[in-house]
Design a protein around this motif. Structure first.
Motif, PDB file in Angstrom:
ATOM      1  N   UNK A 128       0.855  -1.190   0.000  1.00 10.54           N
ATOM      2  CA  UNK A 128       0.000   0.000   0.000  1.00 10.54           C
ATOM      3  C   UNK A 128       0.890   1.240   0.000  1.00 10.54           C
ATOM      4  N   UNK A 129       0.723   2.084  -1.030  1.00  7.88           N
ATOM      5  CA  UNK A 129       1.556   3.277  -1.101  1.00  7.88           C
ATOM      6  C   UNK A 129       1.265   4.089  -2.338  1.00  7.88           C
ATOM      7  N   UNK A 130       2.181   5.006  -2.643  1.00  2.74           N
ATOM      8  CA  UNK A 130       2.006   5.941  -3.757  1.00  2.74           C
ATOM      9  C   UNK A 130       2.665   5.417  -5.030  1.00  2.74           C
ATOM     10  N   UNK A 131       1.911   5.432  -6.121  1.00  2.00           N
ATOM     11  CA  UNK A 131       2.470   5.056  -7.414  1.00  2.00           C
ATOM     12  C   UNK A 131       3.344   6.203  -7.921  1.00  2.00           C
ATOM     13  N   UNK A 132       4.665   5.966  -8.017  1.00  2.00           N
ATOM     14  CA  UNK A 132       5.591   7.022  -8.441  1.00  2.00           C
ATOM     15  C   UNK A 132       6.201   6.749  -9.812  1.00  2.00           C
ATOM     16  N   UNK A 133       5.996   5.529 -10.326  1.00  2.00           N
ATOM     17  CA  UNK A 133       6.502   5.206 -11.660  1.00  2.00           C
ATOM     18  C   UNK A 133       5.673   4.068 -12.229  1.00  2.00           C
ATOM     19  N   UNK A 134       5.317   4.178 -13.511  1.00  2.00           N
ATOM     20  CA  UNK A 134       4.638   3.076 -14.186  1.00  2.00           C
ATOM     21  C   UNK A 134       4.989   3.083 -15.664  1.00  2.00           C
ATOM     22  N   UNK A 135       5.236   1.900 -16.190  1.00  2.00           N
ATOM     23  CA  UNK A 135       5.541   1.725 -17.608  1.00  2.00           C
ATOM     24  C   UNK A 135       4.730   0.517 -18.075  1.00  2.00           C
ATOM     25  N   UNK A 136       3.449   0.746 -18.403  1.00  5.70           N
ATOM     26  CA  UNK A 136       2.543  -0.370 -18.720  1.00  5.70           C
ATOM     27  C   UNK A 136       3.040  -1.298 -19.816  1.00  5.70           C
ATOM     28  N   UNK A 137       3.689  -0.721 -20.844  1.00 11.13           N
ATOM     29  CA  UNK A 137       4.140  -1.558 -21.954  1.00 11.13           C
ATOM     30  C   UNK A 137       5.240  -2.533 -21.530  1.00 11.13           C
ATOM     31  N   UNK A 138       5.986  -2.182 -20.494  1.00 10.34           N
ATOM     32  CA  UNK A 138       7.035  -3.064 -19.962  1.00 10.34           C
ATOM     33  C   UNK A 138       6.564  -3.811 -18.710  1.00 10.34           C
ATOM     34  N   UNK A 139       5.334  -3.534 -18.293  1.00  8.30           N
ATOM     35  CA  UNK A 139       4.755  -4.140 -17.086  1.00  8.30           C
ATOM     36  C   UNK A 139       5.650  -3.901 -15.863  1.00  8.30           C
ATOM     37  N   UNK A 140       6.039  -2.638 -15.702  1.00  3.58           N
ATOM     38  CA  UNK A 140       6.878  -2.245 -14.572  1.00  3.58           C
ATOM     39  C   UNK A 140       6.215  -1.091 -13.831  1.00  3.58           C
ATOM     40  N   UNK A 141       6.298  -1.135 -12.499  1.00  5.57           N
ATOM     41  CA  UNK A 141       5.799  -0.019 -11.699  1.00  5.57           C
ATOM     42  C   UNK A 141       6.548   0.025 -10.378  1.00  5.57           C
ATOM     43  N   UNK A 142       6.531   1.215  -9.766  1.00  6.02           N
ATOM     44  CA  UNK A 142       7.234   1.430  -8.494  1.00  6.02           C
ATOM     45  C   UNK A 142       6.275   2.090  -7.511  1.00  6.02           C
TER      46      UNK A 142
END
Length: 215
Positions: A128-142
């Motif tokens: 549970x936290x804040x989404x600070x990075x997302x790259x849907x095409x690479x299926x990556x998030x932070x």
């Protein structure tokens, strides 16, 4: 009464990163018991440390040659490698009998369950936290996690957890609750819920003045 290793959420904006991993804990060596690795059923060795509160419990009551379901805090070393902090063990069927009269693990005496099975299954994580990075095409998030300071003199620094999954870019700077599953050395998003945008409070007049004077 505590009857689950992952506590219920008490605040909609409650930050956390906690999970369950079944495996054998292998210390680095006899002199360095708190550092080692969790070895899962596939033989994957995940870099781990044991936090102070459970060291005595593990040393005195947990047979390390057998696999156990460990309660862990996930961290990402070098922004990639999964690292685990062991904060507990979920084995009420065993611990209830061994520790009912022991002081070193008082929480065990409050467990009212006999089964070690959990609905979420092994390798489940609640992030549970804040989404600070997302790259849907690479299926990556932070996801950024903010910690509560343990004492007033020490400020707890936020940390980031790298996940595999798809989240639209328009959810950046939103607070998100995620159900996550560990597969080998990575954490994969199974489900998520958008709680709402994260409000970053602007600097107060006093802080702005101090910042200006420093420059």
């Amino acid at each position: 009464m505590k009857n689950h290793p992952i506590p219920s959420v008490t605040d909609p904006l409650q930050y956390r990163a906690i999970g369950l991993v079944r495996g054998i804990y292998k210390p680095q060596d006899d002199e360095n018991f708190t550092r080692g690795a969790l070895i899962d059923s596939k033989g994957n060795e995940i870099d781990s440390v044991v936090l102070g509160r459970v060291i005595t419990l593990i040393r005195n009551h947990v047979p390390l040659e057998k696999p156990h379901l460990w309660v862990v805090y996930p961290r990402c070393r070098n922004n990639q490698n999964l690292h685990l902090q062991i904060t507990g063990i979920w084995e009420p069927s065993t611990l209830n009998k061994k520790l009912s009269n022991k002081e070193e693990f008082n929480e065990a005496s409050n467990l009212k369950v006999d089964s070690d099975d959990l609905l979420e299954g092994d390798d489940y994580f609640s992030i549970r936290g804040e989404l600070v990075f997302t790259k849907p095409e690479e299926k990556e998030l932070v996801i950024k996690i903010r910690q509560k300071p343990r004492n007033q003199q020490k400020k707890a620094l936020p940390f980031k957890v790298n996940l595999k999954g798809e989240l639209p870019i328009n959810y950046l700077k939103h607070f998100i609750s995620l159900d996550v599953r560990r597969i080998d050395y990575q954490l994969f998003v199974e489900d998520f819920k958008i709680i709402g945008p994260v409000s970053h409070q602007p600097l107060s007049y006093k802080n702005k003045k101090n910042l200006k004077n420093k420059n």
